[in-house]
Design an enzyme around this catalytic site. Structure first.
Site, short mmCIF file in Angstrom:
data_model
loop_
_atom_site.label_atom_id
_atom_site.label_comp_id
_atom_site.label_asym_id
_atom_site.label_seq_id
_atom_site.Cartn_x
_atom_site.Cartn_y
_atom_site.Cartn_z
N GLY A 93 0.83 -1.11 0.18
CA GLY A 93 0.07 0.30 -0.22
C GLY A 93 1.01 1.55 0.12
N SER A 94 0.40 2.33 0.80
CA SER A 94 0.89 3.48 0.27
C SER A 94 2.33 3.69 1.28
CB SER A 94 0.03 4.47 1.22
OG SER A 94 -0.86 4.80 0.63
N ALA A 95 2.47 2.94 1.69
CA ALA A 95 4.23 2.36 2.39
C ALA A 95 5.30 1.77 2.03
CB ALA A 95 4.32 0.93 3.24
N ILE A 96 4.85 2.66 0.25
CA ILE A 96 6.31 2.21 -0.50
C ILE A 96 6.46 3.53 -1.13
CG2 ILE A 96 4.77 2.15 -3.15
CD1 ILE A 96 7.29 -0.43 -2.35
N LYS A 97 5.40 4.43 -0.95
CA LYS A 97 5.52 6.14 -1.43
C LYS A 97 6.38 6.85 -1.68
CE LYS A 97 0.06 7.12 -1.71
NZ LYS A 97 -0.63 6.95 -1.60
#
Length: 581
Positions: free
Chosen positions: A309-313
């Site tokens: 999820g957004s933890a890769i952003k």
């Protein structure tokens, strides 16, 4: 006429007689008599042995059994970085029988008592002992010392005790998924017990001995088969029992509160990549692994793939900054848009955001537009450099490489969805490791379960200045207005990122099954600790990463900083939360 002669015969001198040795008839008789007595004694002894003591000596000979017994090497001890023992081997005794040598079965009373002591049904014992062709059959392995003494007191013939070593795990469930366990023969089956088997096991020895019917060693015999054991190597892990305890307890509280399926936490030393804690729930007791099912034994942090999820952003933003494709002053149009027929939108609509706002508000639109400034092949290579789709070689058996499909097979929408954590997969440990590229000033570090004496060599991913800029941006996530305020730790600037991903079930993304993620580091300017938390399928009190995984992150991060003696980097508030010592 008689004539007288004057001649007189001359007498010859007497010959001197040579004295011959005198032989005493008495002495000869004595010697002959002694010889006769000796022979008579030997004959009498032979007759005695054949007639009087034959049965006794035969019985004594039958009672002596030559055996080669194993001298087990002591398996190496496993301890945490501060010396707390996590796995050790202790002496024990195992019981076997020699049915081939048994003249008669133990009495019914003896069998009944033996059955009670070793917890083996009488029928099973009887069946074992009736196998008369066998010279070795196990009755019970690794007996409790008190039980062993009570069995010995029964005086059973042709029951033999063998010295063995039994593995013990003093911390029980706490380190189960990291340490793993051995089988009854002392061979590693899971976890580090398996991956470090060659170092831990050592080399067994052997000794040829003479035993009586009760299994007692009567004598040790000289033999070329005799060999001293070589003990295994002691292993010092990177883990810290204090941080592990904190992480395990907080994780269990969160899983219970949110009525979730499972949970995982990883704590890394941000400077070295050493694993300070790794815990999963559900867990199991490695002292009794047979009672656990596969769900309990699975080390999800290493073997399970998740969409982050957004933890890769932060990495996509870092790449754009590093390559000069954007800067901190640029504002991007973050209105919903489409790639082909597929929409790209945010949970809340923001007309435009600068790079700090994209990070703080976790904008899918903004991140996907930054990713689109690179070609698919370039983004693929970038994710690959971060370790997605690549084994870490952490030393843990069964670790996943993650999943990153070849860029040539990407559909137009996939480059966008990957930028906000859908369409690529990795383990939580891989995700935590990727964050070392931010905490270690742009250098991606290897991770290790063993304590490192020398600083590891990493691989540069970003410029040092880029890593520092991104860390500063990530502090905004835990500040008012960010998605991760629940993870803020009093007295410290915490850089973090939340992630909420729908689970892919039966070929589609489920609407009601999520993985909530919270990952971050502190202190932000000079990171010492990375904490990553996932809660799998929360069903109560929310499902967003900030809401569900944020609170345990806060407790684990705050407690870890306190345990490591790291001083606050900003003034404490009046309502400072006390963290475990």
């Amino acid at each position: 006429m008689l004539i007288k002669s004057e001649y007189k015969p001359r007498m010859l001198p007497k010959e001197e007689q040579v004295k011959k040795p005198m032989t005493s008839n008495g002495r000869i008789s004595f010697v002959l008599m002694a010889i006769a007595v000796l022979f008579a004694g030997l004959i009498a002894r032979g007759l005695y042995l054949q007639t009087v003591t034959y049965n006794f000596l035969k019985e004594q000979g039958d009672n002596r059994i030559v055996r080669t017994q194993t001298l087990p090497a002591t398996r190496g001890t496993v301890s945490d970085r501060n010396g707390a023992v996590l796995a050790l081997s202790a002496p024990t005794e195992s019981l076997f029988a020699v049915p081939k040598e048994m003249k008669e079965m133990p009495s019914a009373a003896q069998l009944e008592r033996l059955s009670e002591l070793v917890d083996v049904p009488v029928d099973v014992l009887r069946n074992k002992l009736e196998q008369k062709g066998k010279s070795f059959i196990w009755i019970k392995r690794q007996l409790d010392p008190k039980v062993a003494e009570e069995v010995k007191a029964l005086g059973l013939e042709n029951f033999v005790f063998e010295k063995e070593l039994k593995r013990h795990y003093p911390m029980g469930n706490l380190f189960a998924h990291v340490i793993g366990f051995t089988d009854i023969d002392g061979k590693g089956q899971e976890g580090l017990e398996l991956s470090l088997e060659d170092s831990l096991h050592g080399e067994d020895g052997a000794e040829v001995v003479l035993r009586d019917r009760q299994g007692n060693i009567v004598d040790s015999l000289d033999s070329p088969r005799n060999k001293a054991p070589k003990n295994g190597k002691d292993i010092i892990l990177s883990l810290d029992q204090r941080i592990q305890t904190l992480a395990y307890e907080e994780l269990n509280k969160a899983v219970e509160y949110h009525q979730a399926k499972a949970g995982t936490v990883v704590v890394l030393d941000a400077r070295t990549g050493e694993i300070l804690a790794l815990a999963n729930t559900p867990a199991y007791d490695p002292n009794r692994p047979g009672r656990a099912d596969s769900e309990q034994r699975r080390n999800r942090a290493v073997t399970d793939m998740i969409e982050p999820g957004s933890a890769i952003k932060p990495f996509v933003i870092a790449k754009a900054l590093d390559a000069g494709k954007t800067d901190l002053n640029e504002r991007l149009n973050t209105q919903p848009y489409k790639i082909g027929p597929s929409p790209v939108r945010d949970t809340h609509v923001y007309p435009s955001l600068d790079v700090r706002g994209i990070m703080q508000k976790s904008s899918n639109v903004g991140t996907s537009k930054l990713s689109a400034r690179f070609g698919a092949e370039e983004m693929y290579d970038f994710y690959h450099e971060l370790g997605i789709g690549v084994r870490m070689h952490s030393g843990f058996p069964g670790e996943t490489a993650g999943l990153l499909r070849n860029w040539r097979r990407w559909r137009p929408i996939e480059q966008a969805t990957m930028s906000f954590g859908y369409g690529l997969q990795l383990s939580l440990l891989q995700l935590a490791r990727a964050y070392t590229a931010l905490t270690h000033d742009g250098v991606l570090l290897p991770v290790s379960f063993e304590k490192q004496a020398v600083a590891p060599q990493g691989k540069r991913i970003f410029k040092e200045s880029t890593a520092r800029e991104v860390r500063n941006l990530m502090v905004s996530v835990t500040e008012p207005g960010g998605t991760g305020t629940a993870g803020a730790v009093d007295g410290f600037d915490v850089g973090a990122k939340t992630g909420t991903a729908r689970k892919f079930v039966n070929g589609r993304y489920a609407d009601n099954k999520h993985i909530a993620t919270f990952i971050g580091f502190a202190p932000a300017k000079n990171p010492r600790v990375i904490v990553a938390v996932t809660i799998d399928e929360p069903t109560a009190h929310g499902y967003y990463g900030g809401v569900v995984a944020g609170p345990p992150f806060k407790k684990i991060m705050g407690g870890s900083l306190n345990i490591l003696g790291i001083s606050p980097t900003k003034p404490l508030t009046a309502a400072a939360v006390k963290t475990p010592s």
